[in-house]
Design an enzyme around this catalytic site. Structure first.
Site: not given
Length: 740
Positions: A359, A502, A596, A619-620, A630, A667
């Site tokens: 958080h 998403r 991805e 990323n993926d 990663r 993205c």
């Protein structure tokens, strides 16, 4: 419970005229627990545990018997902070024989760490001849004694093994996990806990329970005041927009479970403040043994709440003024604490135990405070007022930097501020290349707290709203009404600019509390859309909330982790079915997919017929394409986005999408890096979604580029360089003064 209270009463009598001698404490504990041995090991400098008092072992061993932290059962208890309850200790693999103690006849052993403020000061041990496991009430009694003993040891020379002396005057470099980019240079402010607990043993149990109830009410009122929209405190945007994180924190604060445990400890004979401290310690020990990163992060929230409750019981500790540009150091940091300190003007944060999922990390990013986590050993070396540097870009914390290093960072900070001022002039300009090719630069966000960044950056919209972030912050998946309110707020704040939602991307490294998925490779396991299709009620609930939030406006929904067109078609059918039941219907409904999973590249003709848009998740995509996790540090830089396989794949996708008129965007993190953004645009991907910090620099970079000329350069480099392209591209960009 009555036996527990009797033990506490005897300990109170023993301490009535000052601190109880350790020899008297071990005699009392051995007697009350019907144990043949009770011993105290105290931690000394150099990670040494010294036998300091004993009843039942050879007293000549006092001061002579020493174990290193991690050596023997006692050393293992100290090293791990774990209670050791053994029926046959001498056959345990960790047992270390010390003949001078005379402990050969004793089979069973119970060792409890003596901890204070998260640090181990020693170990309390009881032993018996009879092989047996000590009962739960006996363990509870010894934990209570260990808590009282911690206060005694803290004032009598026990240490936590931290190196002191000359090491505290020399520069130190700590490398951790970046939580929020940026630079801060200033003097250290150490996060102090609430006032120390002095009165441990209760005299009037109903009065202590009443004190607890009153303190809980005061704590809740204080949280309401902190989280309220108070313009005079200068925190309107910070607090008003952070409802997801702060509401989640409120849920933890009002959870009856931990408060019931506090009340139970009070009934056992302890004061309200001692009970809060005891329960906080139990939660700490339990949480630190949980492997899941997100669940461990909830520990910071619990400790924050315990400190606030102790403050409500004992009064506010004195607060020194915060120097300008101060850097806050903490072992753990809760979101309410961060808001408190942000209002007081801190410039940076360094936290020993924190990850990007916490958080406080989420709030630090939203508030724009440079922050680093996972800085093991940092607090042991730092002193109040020391100079320090937080380099959130590189994940480095520099303690007591050399004058030249400090000045270099100050110059870098000044240059950065000047650069930001210059970039701010681009806020109202469109994203367009020097030769007139228009682009769309969008934001990646996950909390309504981040929505003001639309205006601050002049972004064209939100290319990725990560719906799971609000759920992770809350600690559970919200119901339809709550989700609808979150999504409607996003659309309201976007004020007509496009927003792509998403659907929940849970699993892998994003797990809700209570979720246990045992998979050898969770990144390629049961996650994201796979969860939604297997649990259609969960997915339908979110889709219905999105449709309701649209309220007749345009709505764009994107599904993550799609591996087959059949999966996308099934998800799309669920959304269309929900759309028939919701009024008013969206003005327009756009349904797209993340790309991805490389398998989709062999299904492009079918995909182009069913998807309204496609967004590359770099990323993926990279980790799946190169079979490189990663999350593995040794593989971070081994496989490059700017390589022939990746660029060939993107080019193939753009060529397939053009005749089908399916928009392609990206993205992932690659969109925020200048070289990658340049190459993507040259290949035809002209909608780029990125963190807010990248929008203005990328916009300014594109304004210097003749895209038609660069396409020729890129084609030439791709023909001549083989697999590695980055160095040649970077050399060209530097020669053209496009990047520094």
């Amino acid at each position: 419970m009555s036996g527990h209270r009797e033990l506490l009463a005897r300990l109170r009598d023993l301490r009535a005229h000052g601190s109880a001698p350790l020899s008297a404490m071990v005699r009392l504990v051995a007697s009350e627990l019907a144990s043949e041995v009770c011993s105290i090991y105290v931690q000394r400098p150099g990670d040494i545990l010294e036998l300091t008092a004993t009843e039942g072992l050879n007293r000549d061993a006092i001061g002579r018997t020493r174990l290193r932290v991690g050596e023997g059962i006692v050393g293992l208890c100290a090293a791990t902070g774990t209670i050791m309850n053994l029926p046959d200790a001498q056959n345990h693999p960790a047992f270390a024989y010390r003949p001078e103690t005379g402990e050969e006849p004793f089979a069973s052993l119970l060792a409890v760490p003596v901890r204070r403020s998260g640090r181990t000061l020693g170990v309390l041990v009881v032993q018996n001849r009879t092989p047996r496991n000590f009962s739960e009430p006996e363990v509870d009694d010894l934990e209570t004694v260990a808590m009282l003993l911690a206060e005694t040891l803290a004032g009598s020379g026990a240490t936590d093994g931290s190196p002191k002396g000359l090491a505290d005057t020399v520069p130190r470099l700590f490398t951790g996990a970046p939580l929020m980019g940026g630079i801060a240079v200033g003097n250290i402010v150490l996060l102090r806990s609430a006032r120390p607990v002095v009165r441990m043993i209760a005299e009037d149990l109903p009065a202590e329970q009443a004190r607890l109830d009153q303190a809980v009410a005061r704590m809740q009122r204080g949280l309401d005041d902190l989280f309220a929209d108070v313009p005079s405190n200068g925190r309107t945007a910070d607090v008003n927009a952070s409802r997801e994180v702060l509401d989640a924190y409120r849920l933890v604060a009002s959870d009856a479970g931990w408060l019931r445990r506090v009340a139970e400890v009070i009934r056992g004979g302890m004061t309200a403040e001692a009970a809060v401290q005891r329960v906080a310690g139990e939660l700490h020990d339990r949480m630190r043994r949980i492997s899941d990163v997100y669940l461990r992060e909830r520990l910071a929230d619990m400790e924050d709440l315990a400190n606030r409750l102790l403050t409500a019981l004992l009064g506010e500790p004195p607060r020194a003024p915060v120097p300008e540009g101060a850097i806050l150091l903490a072992r753990r940091l809760g979101p309410a604490e961060l808001l408190d300190w942000h209002a007081r003007g801190i410039a940076g944060v360094a936290v020993e135990e924190a990850s990007p999922a916490g958080h406080a990390a989420i709030l630090a990013r939203a508030l724009g405070i440079p922050a680093i986590g996972s800085l093991r050993g940092m607090l042991d070396s730092a002193e109040q007022g020391d100079c320090a540097v937080v380099d959130g870009d590189e994940g480095q914390f520099i303690l007591r930097p050399e004058a030249e290093v400090r000045l270099a960072y100050i110059r870098a900070l000044d240059a950065r501020n000047a650069k930001y001022a210059e970039l701010a002039t681009w806020r109202g300009r469109p994203a367009v290349t020097a030769d007139g090719i228009g682009l769309q630069l969008m934001l990646n966000i996950g909390l309504s707290l981040e929505l003001p960044q639309l205006a601050r950056t002049g972004a064209d919209g939100i290319g990725l709203f990560r719906t799971e972030i609000a759920m992770l912050a809350r600690g559970s998946v919200a119901d339809v009404a709550e989700q609808t309110a979150i999504y409607a707020r996003v659309l309201d704040e976007a004020d007509g600019k496009p927003v792509v939602f998403r659907t929940l991307d849970l699993g892998a490294d994003k797990l809700l509390p209570g979720t246990i998925i045992e998979e050898e490779n969770p990144a390629m396991g049961w996650r994201s859309l796979r969860v939604g299709l297997d649990r259609p009620a969960l997915l339908r609930r979110q889709l219905r909330a999105l449709l309701l939030a649209a309220g007749g406006r345009e709505l764009s929904v994107m599904f993550p982790m799609v591996a087959t067109v059949a999966e996308f078609t099934a998800a799309k059918a669920l959304l269309l079915a929900e759309a028939k039941r919701v009024r008013p219907v969206p003005q327009s409904l756009h349904i797209g997919t993340m790309l991805e999973v490389p398998a989709l590249m062999w299904q492009l003709p079918q995909l182009m017929q069913t998807a309204d848009f496609i967004s590359l998740g770099s990323n993926d995509l990279i980790q799946f394409l190169f079979a490189a996790d990663r999350g593995t540090p040794s593989l971070y830089d081994r496989y490059d986005f700017l390589s022939q396989p990746v660029l060939d794949m993107i080019e193939q996708l753009v060529l397939a999408a053009k005749p089908a008129r399916v928009p392609i965007s990206i993205c992932g993190e690659a969109a925020s890096r200048p070289l990658e953004a340049l190459v993507l645009a040259a290949l035809g991907v002209t909608t780029l979604s990125m963190p807010a910090s990248a929008v203005l620099p990328i916009k300014a970079m594109f304004a210097q580029v003749d895209m038609r000329a660069f396409r020729s350069v890129l084609a030439s480099i791709r023909r001549g360089e083989g697999f590695g392209l980055r160095e040649a591209l970077a050399t060209w960009a530097r020669e053209q003064a496009i990047i520094s």
